[in-house]
Write an enzyme that holds these catalytic residues in place. Structure first.
Site, PDB file in Angstrom:
ATOM      1  N   LEU A 143       0.826  -1.222   0.000  1.00  0.00           N
ATOM      2  CA  LEU A 143       0.000   0.000   0.000  1.00  0.00           C
ATOM      3  C   LEU A 143       0.860   1.272   0.000  1.00  0.00           C
ATOM      4  O   LEU A 143       0.392   2.355   0.334  1.00  0.00           O
ATOM      5  CB  LEU A 143      -0.966  -0.006   1.194  1.00  0.00           C
ATOM      6  CG  LEU A 143      -1.962  -1.171   1.239  1.00  0.00           C
ATOM      7  CD1 LEU A 143      -2.923  -1.030   2.420  1.00  0.00           C
ATOM      8  CD2 LEU A 143      -2.764  -1.272  -0.064  1.00  0.00           C
ATOM      9  N   SER A 145       3.656   2.239   1.800  1.00  0.00           N
ATOM     10  CA  SER A 145       4.109   2.907   3.032  1.00  0.00           C
ATOM     11  C   SER A 145       5.460   3.583   2.810  1.00  0.00           C
ATOM     12  O   SER A 145       5.725   4.657   3.347  1.00  0.00           O
ATOM     13  CB  SER A 145       4.199   1.929   4.208  1.00  0.00           C
ATOM     14  OG  SER A 145       5.357   1.125   4.120  1.00  0.00           O
ATOM     15  N   SER A 146       6.337   2.962   1.989  1.00  0.00           N
ATOM     16  CA  SER A 146       7.677   3.543   1.797  1.00  0.00           C
ATOM     17  C   SER A 146       7.557   4.907   1.122  1.00  0.00           C
ATOM     18  O   SER A 146       8.224   5.871   1.534  1.00  0.00           O
ATOM     19  CB  SER A 146       8.570   2.605   0.986  1.00  0.00           C
ATOM     20  OG  SER A 146       8.012   2.354  -0.282  1.00  0.00           O
ATOM     21  N   ASP A 203       4.618   5.474  -6.964  1.00  0.00           N
ATOM     22  CA  ASP A 203       4.099   5.545  -5.592  1.00  0.00           C
ATOM     23  C   ASP A 203       4.296   6.924  -4.978  1.00  0.00           C
ATOM     24  O   ASP A 203       3.375   7.493  -4.386  1.00  0.00           O
ATOM     25  CB  ASP A 203       4.797   4.490  -4.705  1.00  0.00           C
ATOM     26  CG  ASP A 203       4.337   3.083  -5.013  1.00  0.00           C
ATOM     27  OD1 ASP A 203       3.578   2.905  -5.976  1.00  0.00           O
ATOM     28  OD2 ASP A 203       4.738   2.159  -4.273  1.00  0.00           O
TER      29      ASP A 203
HETATM   30  N1  LIG Z   1       6.569   4.720   9.115  1.00  0.00           N
HETATM   31  C1  LIG Z   1       7.741   4.244   8.707  1.00  0.00           C
HETATM   32  N2  LIG Z   1       8.847   4.378   9.481  1.00  0.00           N
HETATM   33  C2  LIG Z   1      10.031   3.896   9.065  1.00  0.00           C
HETATM   34  N3  LIG Z   1      10.238   3.234   7.897  1.00  0.00           N
HETATM   35  C3  LIG Z   1       9.177   3.074   7.097  1.00  0.00           C
HETATM   36  C4  LIG Z   1       7.881   3.567   7.449  1.00  0.00           C
HETATM   37  N4  LIG Z   1       7.030   3.254   6.454  1.00  0.00           N
HETATM   38  C5  LIG Z   1       7.765   2.581   5.524  1.00  0.00           C
HETATM   39  N5  LIG Z   1       9.041   2.473   5.897  1.00  0.00           N
HETATM   40  C6  LIG Z   1      10.137   1.798   5.146  1.00  0.00           C
HETATM   41  O1  LIG Z   1       9.583   1.221   3.966  1.00  0.00           O
HETATM   42  C7  LIG Z   1       9.711  -0.214   4.001  1.00  0.00           C
HETATM   43  C8  LIG Z   1       8.498  -0.865   3.350  1.00  0.00           C
HETATM   44  O2  LIG Z   1       8.498  -0.511   1.997  1.00  0.00           O
HETATM   45  P1  LIG Z   1       8.135  -1.513   0.833  1.00  0.00           P
HETATM   46  O3  LIG Z   1       8.863  -2.801   0.965  1.00  0.00           O
HETATM   47  O4  LIG Z   1       8.308  -0.740  -0.401  1.00  0.00           O
HETATM   48  O5  LIG Z   1       6.567  -1.817   1.071  1.00  0.00           O
HETATM   49  P2  LIG Z   1       5.325  -0.809   0.969  1.00  0.00           P
HETATM   50  O6  LIG Z   1       5.818   0.442   0.344  1.00  0.00           O
HETATM   51  O7  LIG Z   1       4.352  -1.529   0.077  1.00  0.00           O
HETATM   52  O8  LIG Z   1       4.779  -0.670   2.331  1.00  0.00           O
HETATM   53  C9  LIG Z   1       9.855  -0.559   5.477  1.00  0.00           C
HETATM   54  O9  LIG Z   1      10.511  -1.792   5.661  1.00  0.00           O
HETATM   55  C10 LIG Z   1      10.707   0.632   5.973  1.00  0.00           C
HETATM   56  O10 LIG Z   1      12.056   0.487   5.641  1.00  0.00           O
HETATM   57  C1  LIG Z   2       6.233  -2.997  -7.845  1.00  0.00           C
HETATM   58  C2  LIG Z   2       6.067  -1.493  -7.987  1.00  0.00           C
HETATM   59  O1  LIG Z   2       5.438  -1.236  -9.246  1.00  0.00           O
HETATM   60  C3  LIG Z   2       5.163  -0.914  -6.891  1.00  0.00           C
HETATM   61  C4  LIG Z   2       5.640  -1.226  -5.491  1.00  0.00           C
HETATM   62  O2  LIG Z   2       4.701  -0.796  -4.526  1.00  0.00           O
HETATM   63  P1  LIG Z   2       4.855  -1.188  -2.971  1.00  0.00           P
HETATM   64  O3  LIG Z   2       6.180  -0.728  -2.494  1.00  0.00           O
HETATM   65  O4  LIG Z   2       4.742  -2.699  -2.897  1.00  0.00           O
HETATM   66  O5  LIG Z   2       3.707  -0.478  -2.277  1.00  0.00           O
HETATM   67  C5  LIG Z   2       7.437  -0.843  -7.950  1.00  0.00           C
HETATM   68  C6  LIG Z   2       7.497   0.581  -8.494  1.00  0.00           C
HETATM   69  O6  LIG Z   2       6.688   0.938  -9.369  1.00  0.00           O
HETATM   70  O7  LIG Z   2       8.375   1.320  -8.060  1.00  0.00           O
HETATM   71 MG   LIG Z   3       7.100   0.682  -1.284  1.00  0.00          MG
END
Ligand SMILES: Nc1ncnc2c1ncn2[C@@H]1O[C@H](COP(=O)(O)OP(=O)(O)O)[C@@H](O)[C@H]1O
Ligand SMILES: C[C@@](O)(CCOP(=O)(O)O)CC(=O)O
Ligand SMILES: [Mg+2]
Length: 386
Positions: A143, A145-146, A203
């Site tokens: 979703l 979060s990064s 994103d």
């Molecule tokens: N609130 C937060 N505080 C610290 N790091 C965060 C936070 N939110 C996201 N991150 C970083 O982003 C990573 C997750 O990103 P990712 O693997 O791209 O999954 P997504 O973007 O789908 O949640 C976490 O492991 C952390 O390193």
């Molecule tokens: C797989 C991808 O298309 C989206 C990744 O999204 P998330 O970090 O899984 O929320 C990567 C990107 O577009 O940067």
């Molecule tokens: Mg991400």
């Protein structure tokens, strides 16, 4: 003065992974957020940069002198010129992060903390401050979060820098102007690069600008949906890492360049058709029900191609089997490998059916939510006036 920024997470309706390789994708912001508050300390105070992850209960801090020693360049920040973190700085920052002894079970946070130190020192140099992060988004679930972390971080840092000129008397949440949003988005992309390796930028762009967007090769087009788009989000709660999944797809593309080029082209066509259906007004030619039927087919085709890229997962397949029993179409969203699945809920679908699907998914241990989509992008406010 305290400045707070909040930035939304997102769902990708069509085109994840392929978008990294130049295909079109469609994404929408959702009403789950990361919030970052920043307050500078008096110079004479403790001389620390403090970083609190409030809902996780972590408090990290570094003496400013230690940061100067490890990152000598941080003495001359350039907030209006987004820069990539060079490999030698990644090594230096990794040392700073390792000094904090993050528990092994939470080691995924190291990437986010590294992105924080790069963004903070690049925009503000070595000033003592306290930065507090809270989030309603699940981390590492697809979703975004990064991106929402990098966007809210960049926004709060820039709002308190020389790079932007803001009216400090503003009450409540407000948005930046267009050129400031561009700058926030560029810095956030640099943070995403640290966390993801090779992000497409979709994103951070949808988190910055909100709405529903069409995105291809770094360019966005804001869209308006002419139909209700009610999406059920099911979190499989299977953890995964976007960086590894994105790298896995690139490796497959290197092994099978021709076949994968066709897969990416097919996704590009699906995203374009998806966007034209949601934007076209319902008419006698194409009723809402017919439009939903077409979207469902595209969702199934997109999921098939994601499976072809190697990013589906047993937990995702299990959600798909359950929703199919109710004749509902689903696909993974984000990087896959676990994480979240999207299911289109047609406008005329009876509430009793929705309740039944959710009950069945939750009885298997999954977590369901129906998010609002296409809302505002990043916003800021001063001194807790929200
Ligand atoms: N609130 C937060 N505080 C610290 N790091 C965060 C936070 N939110 C996201 N991150 C970083 O982003 C990573 C997750 O990103 P990712 O693997 O791209 O999954 P997504 O973007 O789908 O949640 C976490 O492991 C952390 O390193
Ligand atoms: C797989 C991808 O298309 C989206 C990744 O999204 P998330 O970090 O899984 O929320 C990567 C990107 O577009 O940067
Ligand atoms: Mg991400």
């Amino acid at each position: 003065m305290e400045v707070t920024a909040r930035a939304p997470g997102k769902i990708i309706l069509s085109g994840e992974h392929a978008v990294v390789h130049g295909s079109t994708a469609v994404a929408a912001s959702i009403n789950l957020y990361t919030q970052v508050s920043l307050r500078f300390s008096n110079e004479s105070n403790d001389g620390l940069l403090k970083f609190h992850l409030k809902n996780m209960g972590f408090e990290f801090s570094w003496p400013i002198e230690r940061i100067k020693e490890v990152l000598p360049e941080s003495g001359s920040p350039r907030s209006s010129t987004p820069r990539s973190c060079p490999p030698e700085s990644i090594i230096a920052i990794t040392n700073l992060v390792e000094e904090q002894n993050i528990p092994e079970a939470k080691i995924g946070l190291a990437a986010g903390i590294t992105a924080f130190i790069w963004l903070y020192t690049s925009i503000h140099g070595c000033k003592p401050a306290t930065v507090v992060v809270t989030s309603t988004l699940p981390l590492g679930s697809g979703l975004g979060s990064s991106a929402s972390f990098c966007v809210s971080m960049s926004a709060s840092l820039l709002a308190s820098s020389d790079a932007v000129n803001l009216d400090l008397g503003h009450q409540g949440w407000f948005s930046f102007g267009e050129s400031e949003l561009e700058l926030v988005n560029k810095w956030a992309f640099e943070g995403e690069k640290i966390i993801h390796g090779k992000p497409s930028g979709i994103d951070n762009t949808v988190s910055t600008f909100g709405n529903i967007i069409l995105f291809k090769s770094g360019k966005l087009t804001l869209m308006k949906s002419s139909m209700p788009l009610k999406m059920l989000i099911t979190n499989t709660k299977v953890g995964r890492n976007t960086k590894a999944l994105v790298a896995g797809v690139s490796e497959r593309a290197l092994r099978h360049p021709d076949a994968m080029a066709h897969v990416f082209t097919a996704v590009d066509s699906i995203s374009k058709e998806f966007s034209s259906i949601i934007q076209s007004p319902a008419s006698d030619d194409l009723s809402l029900v017919e439009k939903e039927g077409k979207l469902e087919e595209l969702i199934e085709m997109n999921q098939g191609l994601l499976q072809c890229m190697g990013v589906s997962h047993a937990s995702i397949e299990s959600v798909l089997r359950t929703t199919l029993k109710y004749r509902l179409a689903s696909k993974l969203t984000g990087a896959g490998g676990g994480g979240c699945v999207l299911t289109l809920l047609p406008a005329l679908l009876a509430k009793t059916v929705v309740d039944k699907v959710i009950a069945e998914l939750e009885s298997s241990g999954f977590q369901c939510l129906i998010a609002e989509i296409g809302g505002k992008g990043v916003e800021i406010c001063f001194d807790g006036s929200s």
